[in-house]
Enzyme design. Structure first.
Site, PDB file in Angstrom:
ATOM      1  N   CYS A 147      -3.313  91.273 -32.008  1.00 39.38           N
ATOM      2  CA  CYS A 147      -3.798  89.887 -32.069  1.00 39.38           C
ATOM      3  C   CYS A 147      -4.985  89.711 -31.136  1.00 39.38           C
ATOM      4  CB  CYS A 147      -2.677  88.920 -31.687  1.00 39.38           C
ATOM      5  SG  CYS A 147      -1.146  89.125 -32.633  1.00 39.38           S
ATOM      6  N   GLU A 150      -9.419  84.754 -32.997  1.00 40.81           N
ATOM      7  CA  GLU A 150      -8.953  83.367 -32.880  1.00 40.81           C
ATOM      8  C   GLU A 150      -9.759  82.496 -33.832  1.00 40.81           C
ATOM      9  OE1 GLU A 150      -7.702  83.728 -28.145  1.00 40.81           O
ATOM     10  OE2 GLU A 150      -9.072  82.131 -28.785  1.00 40.81           O
ATOM     11  N   ALA A 153     -13.128  82.559 -32.449  1.00 40.31           N
ATOM     12  CA  ALA A 153     -13.544  83.813 -31.813  1.00 40.31           C
ATOM     13  C   ALA A 153     -13.194  84.971 -32.737  1.00 40.31           C
ATOM     14  CB  ALA A 153     -12.864  83.984 -30.452  1.00 40.31           C
ATOM     15  N   GLY A 154     -14.113  85.251 -33.657  1.00 44.17           N
ATOM     16  CA  GLY A 154     -13.933  86.396 -34.539  1.00 44.17           C
ATOM     17  C   GLY A 154     -14.789  87.544 -34.053  1.00 44.17           C
ATOM     18  N   TRP A 181      -5.684  85.408 -38.178  1.00 43.01           N
ATOM     19  CA  TRP A 181      -5.910  86.571 -39.046  1.00 43.01           C
ATOM     20  C   TRP A 181      -5.216  87.832 -38.530  1.00 43.01           C
ATOM     21  CZ3 TRP A 181     -10.957  84.551 -37.265  1.00 43.01           C
ATOM     22  CH2 TRP A 181     -11.336  83.423 -38.003  1.00 43.01           C
ATOM     23  N   ARG A 282     -12.515 102.302 -35.663  1.00 43.08           N
ATOM     24  CA  ARG A 282     -13.531 102.113 -36.703  1.00 43.08           C
ATOM     25  C   ARG A 282     -13.642 103.288 -37.674  1.00 43.08           C
ATOM     26  NH1 ARG A 282     -17.648  98.678 -32.879  1.00 43.08           N
ATOM     27  NH2 ARG A 282     -16.802  96.642 -33.445  1.00 43.08           N
ATOM     28  N   ARG A 307     -13.917 105.928 -73.242  1.00 48.37           N
ATOM     29  CA  ARG A 307     -14.412 104.738 -73.931  1.00 48.37           C
ATOM     30  C   ARG A 307     -15.607 105.073 -74.825  1.00 48.37           C
ATOM     31  NH1 ARG A 307     -13.216  99.478 -75.571  1.00 48.37           N
ATOM     32  NH2 ARG A 307     -14.979  98.071 -75.208  1.00 48.37           N
ATOM     33  N   GLN A 377     -18.462  97.042 -63.548  1.00 47.38           N
ATOM     34  CA  GLN A 377     -19.567  96.993 -64.509  1.00 47.38           C
ATOM     35  C   GLN A 377     -19.399  98.068 -65.575  1.00 47.38           C
ATOM     36  OE1 GLN A 377     -21.662  94.515 -64.129  1.00 47.38           O
ATOM     37  NE2 GLN A 377     -22.961  94.933 -65.894  1.00 47.38           N
ATOM     38  N   GLU A 404     -12.652  93.751 -38.212  1.00 48.40           N
ATOM     39  CA  GLU A 404     -12.929  94.738 -37.157  1.00 48.40           C
ATOM     40  C   GLU A 404     -14.430  94.937 -36.942  1.00 48.40           C
ATOM     41  OE1 GLU A 404     -10.477  98.031 -36.375  1.00 48.40           O
ATOM     42  OE2 GLU A 404      -9.044  97.489 -37.932  1.00 48.40           O
TER      43      GLU A 404
END
Length: 424
Positions: A147, A150, A153-154, A181, A282, A307, A377, A404
Site C-alpha cells: 500500500c 493514495e 499521491a500516485g 488502488w 519494474r 481465417r 485489428q 508502478e
C-alpha cells in the site's frame, strides 16, 4: 590468424588467452524446466478459467489454491526463483503465467510486491516472520498487499499523507490515512504500508510498516471496478488509529533514526521506502507485460493462418504479415530489455545507473498495449468481441503504462539518468 594474434605478433608478444565470460542468452536446463512447468500450469489451469473470473471480477481463490498445491504459490518457490544468479528466473515465470491470463496472474503474483518490500527493507527476523505469512499454507493460501499510492499521491510519492507516529510508552506505531488502488487491499493477511514519519522531509521521511491480519483500525474501503485485470482484487485501505507493535517497522527504529538523522544533516540516505520497492520490481512487471503481448501475438498469428478472406489466408496479405513481423520484433526487444535489467539487478543490487529498470518496464508496457491493439485489428470484428480473448488482453495491457510508475514517469527517470540533470 586472428586480429588479436596479429597485433600481439607485431608487438613481439604472445596473444593472451580469451577471457571467459558468464554471459549467455541460452537458458540453463533448470530455467527451461521451470519455464515449461509454469507454462503447463498457465495453459492447463489458468487459461480455461480466465474468462469466468474476468466476468466475475473476483479473486480466483480456487486457482490460487491449485498454484499452492503444486508449489508454484509459496515462499519456497519464490525464494527459488529469486536466488537464480542470472536474475532471469522470476521474469521468466511471470511471462509464462501472464501469458496464461493477466488477471489471474496478478491474483497469484500480486503478493510479491509486498514480499519485495519486506525482503528489501526488513531485518532477517522480519523476513523470516512475515514473508511466509504472505502466502499462508497449501490448504489455506493467503495474499499480501503493498500500500503506497493514495487518492492524491500516485506518481508523486512525496505527496503521501498517511502518517505514522511513534508511541514510545507502548512501543507502538499509530497509523492514520487512506491508501488507494492496493492490489489485495483489505483481503490480505499482511499489508505493507508506506507512511510518513516526518512530513518535512518529503519522500525521504517515509518508512514501511507491516500490518498483521485482523489488526484493529485497518479496514477495506471501496473496491475498485477496473477496466482490466478484473480477476485481481483492488481496493482502498483505510487506517484509523491503526496500532502495530514497534517490531512492525521494517528495518527497525534504530535504522530509521539513523537514516532520518543523515537526511536532516544533509547527508545521503538510502532510497525512499516506496521507490526502493518499485525499482526492484519494474523488470518483473515488464515481464508480465511481455507475457500479455506474446499471448496476443500468438493468438493473432494462428488466427491469421486460418481465417480466409478474398479466397486466401489473411496472413498471405503483406499488411497482416508485416504487422505480425513487427509484433514479434517488438516483443522480443522488450523481453531483452527485461532480461538485461533483471540480470543487472542481480549483479548490482538493483543499482540501475542508466535507468535500465525503467527502460524495461516502459518498453514492455507500451509494447503490450500496441501489440494487443494490433491483435484486435487482425481479428477485425471478432477481435472486438468477448468471444475472443484479445479483447480481454488489450484491457489487461493498458494498466502497464500506468501502475508502478506511468510511462511519463519512466521517461522522466530515464531522462534524468542519461542527462544528470534535474528534469521536471
Amino acid at each position: 590468424m586472428s586480429a588479436t594474434d596479429l597485433v600481439a605478433e607485431a608487438a613481439g608478444e604472445t596473444a593472451p588467452e580469451p577471457a571467459e565470460t558468464p554471459f549467455s542468452l541460452e537458458l540453463s536446463q533448470d530455467q527451461k524446466d521451470i519455464r515449461d512447468w509454469v507454462h503447463g500450469f498457465a495453459e492447463g489451469v489458468v487459461r480455461p478459467a480466465a474468462e469466468e473470473w474476468d466476468e466475475r471480477e473476483e479473486t480466483p481463490w480456487p486457482v490460487i489454491q491449485e498454484a499452492a498445491k503444486i508449489g508454484l504459490y509459496s515462499f519456497e518457490s519464490l525464494a527459488q526463483f529469486f536466488v537464480d544468479p542470472t536474475g532471469l528466473q522470476l521474469p521468466i515465470v511471470n511471462e509464462e503465467l501472464f501469458w496464461g491470463d493477466a488477471g489471474i496472474g496478478m491474483a497469484i503474483m500480486g503478493t510479491t510486491l509486498a514480499v519485495a518490500a519486506i525482503f528489501g527493507q526488513g531485518t532477517n527476523e522480519q523476513i523470516g516472520e512475515w514473508i511466509p505469512q504472505c502466502f499462508g499454507t497449501e490448504g489455506d493460501p493467503a495474499v499480501a498487499a503493498f500500500c503506497a499510492s493514495e487518492p492524491n499521491a500516485g506518481s508523486d510519492v512525496s505527496g503521501i499523507r498517511t502518517t505514522a507516529k511513534y508511541d514510545a510508552a507502548a512501543d507502538e506505531w499509530v497509523l492514520n490515512g487512506q491508501k488507494a488502488w492496493a492490489t489485495n487491499g483489505g483481503i490480505a493477511d499482511v499489508h505493507v504500508v508506506i507512511a510518513s514519519v516526518d512530513r518535512e522531509l518529503g519522500s525521504r521521511g517515509h518508512a514501511a510498516f507491516v500490518i498483521p491480519k485482523a489488526t484493529k483500525g485497518c479496514e477495506q474501503g471501496a473496491k475498485v471496478r477496473k477496466h482490466g485485470l478484473r480477476a485481481s482484487h483492488t481496493a482502498d485501505v483505510h487506517l484509523d488509529d491503526c496500532r502495530v507493535p514497534g517490531s512492525c517497522l521494517l528495518g527497525g527504529k534504530d535504522r530509521l533514526d539513523e537514516r532520518l538523522a543523515n537526511v536532516r544533516e544533509g547527508r545521503q540516505s538510502k532510497s525512499q521506502a516506496a521507490m526502493q520497492t518499485f525499482e526492484a520490481s519494474r523488470p518483473t512487471v515488464g515481464a508480465q507485460a511481455v507475457g500479455i503481448a506474446r499471448a496476443a501475438y500468438e493468438y493473432a498469428l494462428e488466427y491469421s493462418k486460418e481465417r480466409e478472406q478474398f479466397g486466401r489466408k489473411i496472413v498471405e496479405n503483406q499488411a497482416i504479415a508485416f504487422t505480425l513481423a513487427d509484433m514479434k520484433m517488438e516483443i522480443d526487444a522488450a523481453r531483452l530489455l527485461v532480461w538485461r535489467a533483471s540480470w543487472m539487478g542481480k549483479q548490482q543490487g538493483m543499482k540501475f545507473e542508466n535507468a535500465e529498470g525503467s527502460m524495461s518496464k516502459l518498453k514492455a508496457g507500451e509494447v503490450a498495449v500496441w501489440a494487443t491493439e494490433r491483435a484486435i485489428q487482425i481479428l477485425g470484428g471478432n477481435g472486438y468481441t468477448r468471444e475472443y480473448p484479445v479483447e480481454r488482453m488489450h484491457r489487461d495491457a493498458k494498466i502497464y503504462t500506468i501502475f508502478e510508475g506511468t510511462s511519463e514517469i519512466q521517461r522522466l527517470v530515464i531522462a534524468r539518468a542519461i542527462s544528470g540533470m534535474k528534469i521536471t
